[in-house]
Design a protein around this motif. Structure first.
Motif, mmCIF file in Angstrom:
data_model
loop_
_atom_site.group_PDB
_atom_site.id
_atom_site.type_symbol
_atom_site.label_atom_id
_atom_site.label_comp_id
_atom_site.label_asym_id
_atom_site.label_seq_id
_atom_site.Cartn_x
_atom_site.Cartn_y
_atom_site.Cartn_z
ATOM 1 N N ALA A 161 25.821 61.854 30.200
ATOM 2 C CA ALA A 161 27.124 62.323 29.712
ATOM 3 C C ALA A 161 28.172 61.230 29.791
ATOM 4 C CB ALA A 161 27.568 63.541 30.518
ATOM 5 N N LEU A 162 28.202 60.486 30.893
ATOM 6 C CA LEU A 162 29.175 59.406 31.038
ATOM 7 C C LEU A 162 28.924 58.298 30.028
ATOM 8 C CD1 LEU A 162 29.458 59.088 34.935
ATOM 9 C CD2 LEU A 162 31.161 60.027 33.363
ATOM 10 N N GLN A 163 27.646 58.032 29.767
ATOM 11 C CA GLN A 163 27.320 56.990 28.788
ATOM 12 C C GLN A 163 27.817 57.370 27.399
ATOM 13 O OE1 GLN A 163 26.143 54.200 29.760
ATOM 14 N NE2 GLN A 163 25.856 53.197 27.803
ATOM 15 N N VAL A 164 27.651 58.644 27.031
ATOM 16 C CA VAL A 164 28.133 59.120 25.733
ATOM 17 C C VAL A 164 29.647 58.987 25.645
ATOM 18 C CG1 VAL A 164 28.426 61.169 24.289
ATOM 19 C CG2 VAL A 164 26.204 60.677 25.317
ATOM 20 N N LEU A 165 30.339 59.379 26.688
ATOM 21 C CA LEU A 165 31.799 59.293 26.705
ATOM 22 C C LEU A 165 32.273 57.844 26.632
ATOM 23 C CD1 LEU A 165 32.632 62.022 29.364
ATOM 24 C CD2 LEU A 165 33.174 62.091 26.928
ATOM 25 N N ARG A 166 31.596 56.958 27.356
ATOM 26 C CA ARG A 166 32.001 55.548 27.337
ATOM 27 C C ARG A 166 31.799 54.939 25.967
ATOM 28 N NH1 ARG A 166 28.905 55.003 33.019
ATOM 29 N NH2 ARG A 166 30.651 55.470 34.404
ATOM 30 N N ASP A 215 27.232 46.730 28.100
ATOM 31 C CA ASP A 215 26.566 45.836 29.040
ATOM 32 C C ASP A 215 25.152 46.358 29.233
ATOM 33 O OD1 ASP A 215 25.618 44.264 31.037
ATOM 34 O OD2 ASP A 215 27.099 44.864 32.542
ATOM 35 N N PRO A 216 24.151 45.739 28.615
ATOM 36 C CA PRO A 216 22.792 46.284 28.694
ATOM 37 C C PRO A 216 22.271 46.401 30.119
ATOM 38 C CG PRO A 216 22.797 44.068 27.744
ATOM 39 C CD PRO A 216 24.208 44.521 27.798
ATOM 40 N N PHE A 217 22.677 45.503 30.998
ATOM 41 C CA PHE A 217 22.120 45.513 32.348
ATOM 42 C C PHE A 217 22.556 46.740 33.139
ATOM 43 C CE2 PHE A 217 21.405 44.137 36.738
ATOM 44 C CZ PHE A 217 20.109 43.648 36.618
ATOM 45 N N THR A 218 23.724 47.277 32.830
ATOM 46 C CA THR A 218 24.199 48.460 33.553
ATOM 47 C C THR A 218 24.108 49.727 32.710
ATOM 48 O OG1 THR A 218 26.476 48.047 32.839
ATOM 49 C CG2 THR A 218 25.784 47.074 34.932
ATOM 50 N N GLN A 221 9.025 44.967 27.688
ATOM 51 C CA GLN A 221 9.286 43.911 28.665
ATOM 52 C C GLN A 221 10.722 43.413 28.560
ATOM 53 O OE1 GLN A 221 7.141 42.666 31.187
ATOM 54 N NE2 GLN A 221 9.171 41.974 31.792
ATOM 55 N N GLN A 222 11.222 43.252 27.326
ATOM 56 C CA GLN A 222 12.611 42.826 27.141
ATOM 57 C C GLN A 222 13.581 43.838 27.743
ATOM 58 O OE1 GLN A 222 11.961 40.528 22.852
ATOM 59 N NE2 GLN A 222 13.719 41.835 23.128
ATOM 60 N N LEU A 223 13.297 45.124 27.529
ATOM 61 C CA LEU A 223 14.175 46.152 28.066
ATOM 62 C C LEU A 223 14.132 46.165 29.592
ATOM 63 C CD1 LEU A 223 13.619 49.164 25.644
ATOM 64 C CD2 LEU A 223 15.469 47.500 25.647
ATOM 65 N N GLN A 224 12.956 45.983 30.171
ATOM 66 C CA GLN A 224 12.853 45.938 31.627
ATOM 67 C C GLN A 224 13.662 44.790 32.209
ATOM 68 O OE1 GLN A 224 10.835 48.063 33.958
ATOM 69 N NE2 GLN A 224 11.410 49.276 32.169
ATOM 70 N N ASP A 225 13.673 43.661 31.497
ATOM 71 C CA ASP A 225 14.400 42.484 31.980
ATOM 72 C C ASP A 225 15.899 42.594 31.750
ATOM 73 O OD1 ASP A 225 12.002 41.386 32.738
ATOM 74 O OD2 ASP A 225 11.777 40.158 30.941
ATOM 75 N N GLN A 226 16.286 43.101 30.575
ATOM 76 C CA GLN A 226 17.691 43.053 30.183
ATOM 77 C C GLN A 226 18.437 44.375 30.340
ATOM 78 O OE1 GLN A 226 18.295 41.084 26.361
ATOM 79 N NE2 GLN A 226 16.250 40.197 26.489
ATOM 80 N N ALA A 227 17.717 45.496 30.287
ATOM 81 C CA ALA A 227 18.370 46.808 30.389
ATOM 82 C C ALA A 227 17.510 47.724 31.257
ATOM 83 C CB ALA A 227 18.579 47.412 29.003
ATOM 84 N N PRO A 228 17.402 47.420 32.534
ATOM 85 C CA PRO A 228 16.445 48.127 33.404
ATOM 86 C C PRO A 228 16.713 49.610 33.589
ATOM 87 C CG PRO A 228 17.927 46.744 34.698
ATOM 88 C CD PRO A 228 18.154 46.389 33.257
ATOM 89 N N LEU A 234 20.124 47.302 20.504
ATOM 90 C CA LEU A 234 18.691 47.591 20.455
ATOM 91 C C LEU A 234 18.084 47.161 19.129
ATOM 92 C CD1 LEU A 234 16.338 48.757 22.052
ATOM 93 C CD2 LEU A 234 16.707 50.910 20.844
ATOM 94 N N ARG A 235 18.831 47.293 18.045
ATOM 95 C CA ARG A 235 18.304 46.836 16.754
ATOM 96 C C ARG A 235 17.969 45.348 16.813
ATOM 97 N NH1 ARG A 235 22.445 50.242 14.334
ATOM 98 N NH2 ARG A 235 23.727 48.467 13.721
#
Length: 305
Positions: free
Chosen positions: A79-84, A93-96, A119-126, A292-293
């Motif tokens: 919910a907070l992500q949608v609002l932000r 900020d992909p990392f957070t 793997q990219q998502l694990q590294d950059q957007a865990p 993500l695209r």
């Protein structure tokens, strides 16, 4: 939660709850939010009263969430992500980043191309979740329109004007069969192709597959005696039979050696197939989707202009 309960929970309180869950400490949460510990404690006290749960239990190393807090956190983060995104669409900020992005793909693409993206998502957007439901013709397009799906990746035909598309790569079809298949010892003609019993792939069970669409456009029919819903079912079937399959070249080349299969160019010309990424116009400028695209383009590494 009833409407009255929702009305009593303020956004600041949910952000405090989220920060304490992330930090595991009231002190560190206060620092991250630039608030006093007293303000954080009062916000938590209000939530405890409203939710009728202690939410956190003090330990030697900080605070430990209760089962109710753990179950609540997933929904609060989303919910907070949608609002932000709605309030600050240009900041990402992909990392957070937290939340879930849904991408419909078939099992062939998931098996061969998605591991690098994961793997990219694990590294950059865990903390970002990626859900990959099966791509099915018609249903994926409908879900994109309805807003229950973020992206579709695969072969697409006519699309509604509200759907955006980006070409990723172009491929062609090859015939795949076991090494030693009788067809390999004879002249490879259109008649020989049509006489061979084949395996077709249709995720939603339709007798008319993508490969049949390409064939019909060229005025060619084939004999399909086995129809499966997953590409990964095909190689084991070909390994010990005289069946044949018309497969995308990139997939056929990836599985041929492992299953002892041979690639054979069709005895006719087919139009190349174009793999595309598709999304709805409503998410055209959503920062997380834009990000993500680009990750998809980088991960696949076969993008066309």
């Amino acid at each position: 939660m009833g409407d009255k309960l929702i009305g009593r929970i303020d956004l600041d309180g949910l952000q405090v709850f989220d920060a304490v869950m992330r930090e595991g400490s009231v002190t560190r949460a206060a620092d991250s939010l630039a608030l006093t510990q007293s303000a954080v404690s009062h916000a938590l006290a209000r939530l405890r009263l409203i939710l009728k749960d202690p939410l956190f239990v003090r330990t030697a190393g900080g605070v430990k969430p209760t089962p109710r807090a753990i179950n609540l956190w997933d929904e609060v983060q989303d919910a907070l992500q949608v609002l932000r995104r709605a309030v600050l669409p240009g900041e990402f900020d992909p990392f957070t980043a937290r939340g879930t992005i849904t991408l419909a793909v078939n099992d062939m693409i998931a098996q061969l191309l998605m591991p690098k993206l994961v793997q990219q998502l694990q590294d950059q957007a865990p903390h970002l979740r990626l859900s990959m439901p099966m791509r099915t013709f018609g249903e994926s397009e409908l879900r994109l329109e309805q807003g229950t799906l973020d992206f579709g990746l695969g072969l697409f035909y006519a699309l509604q004007p509200s759907l955006r598309r980006r070409s990723l790569w172009t491929d062609d079809y090859v015939c795949l069969c076991r090494r030693g298949h009788p067809a390999l010892a004879k002249p490879w003609t259109l008649e020989a192709f049509q006489a061979v019993h084949q395996v077709g792939v249709s995720p939603n069970g339709d007798l008319f597959t993508y490969a049949d669409g390409a064939l019909r456009y060229a005025g060619i029919e084939r004999t399909v005696t086995i129809l499966v819903s997953h590409f990964s079912c095909v190689p084991p079937m070909l390994q010990g039979t005289d069946l044949m399959a018309l497969m995308p070249r990139f997939y056929a080349g990836a599985v041929a050696d492992h299953y002892g299969l041979a690639l054979l160019d069709p005895p006719f010309t087919l139009s190349p197939v174009k793999y595309e990424l598709v999304w709805h116009e409503r998410s055209e400028r959503v920062a997380s989707h834009v990000w993500l695209r680009e990750q998809l383009v980088t991960a696949l590494g076969r993008t066309e202009p």
